[in-house]
Write a protein that holds these residues in place. Sequence first.
Motif, PDB file in Angstrom:
ATOM      1  N   LYS A 130     -29.798   8.091 -15.636  1.00  0.00           N
ATOM      2  CA  LYS A 130     -30.494   6.822 -15.425  1.00  0.00           C
ATOM      3  C   LYS A 130     -31.950   7.089 -15.088  1.00  0.00           C
ATOM      4  O   LYS A 130     -32.301   8.125 -14.515  1.00  0.00           O
ATOM      5  CB  LYS A 130     -29.876   6.055 -14.246  1.00  0.00           C
ATOM      6  CG  LYS A 130     -28.418   5.702 -14.433  1.00  0.00           C
ATOM      7  CD  LYS A 130     -28.248   4.491 -15.302  1.00  0.00           C
ATOM      8  CE  LYS A 130     -26.774   4.179 -15.500  1.00  0.00           C
ATOM      9  NZ  LYS A 130     -26.542   3.293 -16.623  1.00  0.00           N
ATOM     10  N   LEU A 162     -32.587   2.353 -18.226  1.00  0.00           N
ATOM     11  CA  LEU A 162     -33.410   1.856 -17.118  1.00  0.00           C
ATOM     12  C   LEU A 162     -32.563   1.148 -16.066  1.00  0.00           C
ATOM     13  O   LEU A 162     -31.689   0.365 -16.388  1.00  0.00           O
ATOM     14  CB  LEU A 162     -34.461   0.868 -17.642  1.00  0.00           C
ATOM     15  CG  LEU A 162     -35.576   1.444 -18.509  1.00  0.00           C
ATOM     16  CD1 LEU A 162     -36.554   0.341 -18.870  1.00  0.00           C
ATOM     17  CD2 LEU A 162     -36.298   2.564 -17.786  1.00  0.00           C
ATOM     18  N   VAL A 163     -32.826   1.444 -14.803  1.00  0.00           N
ATOM     19  CA  VAL A 163     -32.280   0.634 -13.720  1.00  0.00           C
ATOM     20  C   VAL A 163     -33.447   0.174 -12.864  1.00  0.00           C
ATOM     21  O   VAL A 163     -34.397   0.912 -12.650  1.00  0.00           O
ATOM     22  CB  VAL A 163     -31.251   1.390 -12.853  1.00  0.00           C
ATOM     23  CG1 VAL A 163     -30.012   1.684 -13.661  1.00  0.00           C
ATOM     24  CG2 VAL A 163     -31.829   2.659 -12.296  1.00  0.00           C
ATOM     25  N   GLN A 164     -33.363  -1.070 -12.407  1.00  0.00           N
ATOM     26  CA  GLN A 164     -34.491  -1.642 -11.686  1.00  0.00           C
ATOM     27  C   GLN A 164     -34.206  -1.791 -10.201  1.00  0.00           C
ATOM     28  O   GLN A 164     -33.201  -2.356  -9.807  1.00  0.00           O
ATOM     29  CB  GLN A 164     -34.814  -3.033 -12.244  1.00  0.00           C
ATOM     30  CG  GLN A 164     -35.356  -3.005 -13.637  1.00  0.00           C
ATOM     31  CD  GLN A 164     -35.616  -4.409 -14.139  1.00  0.00           C
ATOM     32  OE1 GLN A 164     -35.572  -5.369 -13.374  1.00  0.00           O
ATOM     33  NE2 GLN A 164     -35.900  -4.532 -15.413  1.00  0.00           N
TER      34      GLN A 164
END
Lengths: 250, 221
Positions: A130, A162-164
């Motif tokens: 990630k 993508l991780v937010q």
Amino acid sequence: MRFPKVAVLAAVSVLLTPGLARAGETLVAVAANYTAPVKEIAAAFERKTGDTVKFAFGSTGQLYTQITQGAPFEAFFAADDERPIQAEKDGFGVPGSTFTYAVGTLVLWSAKPGVVDAKGEVLKTGGFNKLAIANPKGAPYGTAAVETLKALGLYGALEAKLVQGNNISQAHQFVATGNAELGFVALSQVALDPSGSRWVVPRELYAPIYQDVVLLKTGAANPVASAFLAFQKSPEALAVLEKYGYGVRK
Amino acid sequence: MVDVILLTAKLAAVSTVLLLLLGTPLAWWLAHSRAWIKEGVAAVVALPLVLPPTVLGFYLLVAMAPDGPIQTVFGPLGLKPLAFTFSGLVVGSVVFSLPFVVNPIRNAFEAAGERPLEAAATLRAAPLDAFFTVALPLASPGLLTGAILGFAHTVGEFGVVLMIGGNIPGETKVLSMAILDYVETLQWAEAHALSALMLGFSFCVILTMTLIEKRLRRRLR
């Protein structure tokens, strides 16, 4: 239990007169990337003046929303140069009080050594689970991360990884806990932490992160708020900024 | 916006099914066991009622890390890391909503008491048979309340999702996160639309639950 009326009156009057014969105080809203440096700068400011600075940390977008809804902040350290100007336009900021206090630096960081190489080639090989970024909708460092990926032509390929985080602190926390192997964070968050591996993203890959501060109308009458803003330009403050990897606007 | 609503509904539906499968036996045990640790277990189940979601989210995030306890145990069996995935949210929701499902079912089992089961036993019903034909129907108001509360509570979940979700469209970006995005970018119109939807939904849930429960109680009496 009953209290004598005089005692009650005395207690109430003490509660209602804050700051009487005491040093001043100010409450400022600060974008998350500036957390560590602003605490250091405030400590120097407090030693010098005896006044106290209190903080509310969050993403630039979140803090600005709160300001539009009457939050009691007296100054706003944003991570961009749009919202402070917006605050002036919308009548929340003191006209003409905005200035750039720092220029942010984006860094690709992993908590593990040897994951991020010196040229950021790891983004092209894609050998990671990630990639954490701050939410580009509310956090300027998130926007800069997306710009960087687009400039490298990798956004489409990496979008699925993508991780937010809601702000840059959370993006950092995702990487620090190892839940995301990589992440775009602010250099200020890892400047004093030699662990892990990193690639300082070249400035031509993203639009400059001009971080502006604005004095809010709620703080217009408070000399401590203005003094703290002015203190950002002092040699003590500039030394702290440099230590954390910020640039200065020329 | 529609995909966000669908994802939220899917999360709530999957979590509710799991909650019922897990929560019903647990509630049964809590209602009938005489083990000394019973109330201790009940207290653990009830913890999410009082714990801040940030505490739960923080522990889950640490537990789900690639070198965390969950991966250490289940990783060798082929489990992929749970953080930032739909499955991770399901796990978080099940933990977070467990008391909302277990407590009403436990209460229903306790209210029915032992006597209907004793009667079933004298009619030579096997224990499992008695459970499905006597105990479960008697507890149906509790089961329904638990299911509705579990579903609604998962739809409304925010803190845990914020901590372990990563706001990924189509995967972990549920309603509450979408509302946060809109609010933080001053998109009031969109925030209002989703919030009003939540408000209406929550009202309907509570009203429906009250009405159904009332009707079931009357029929059973």
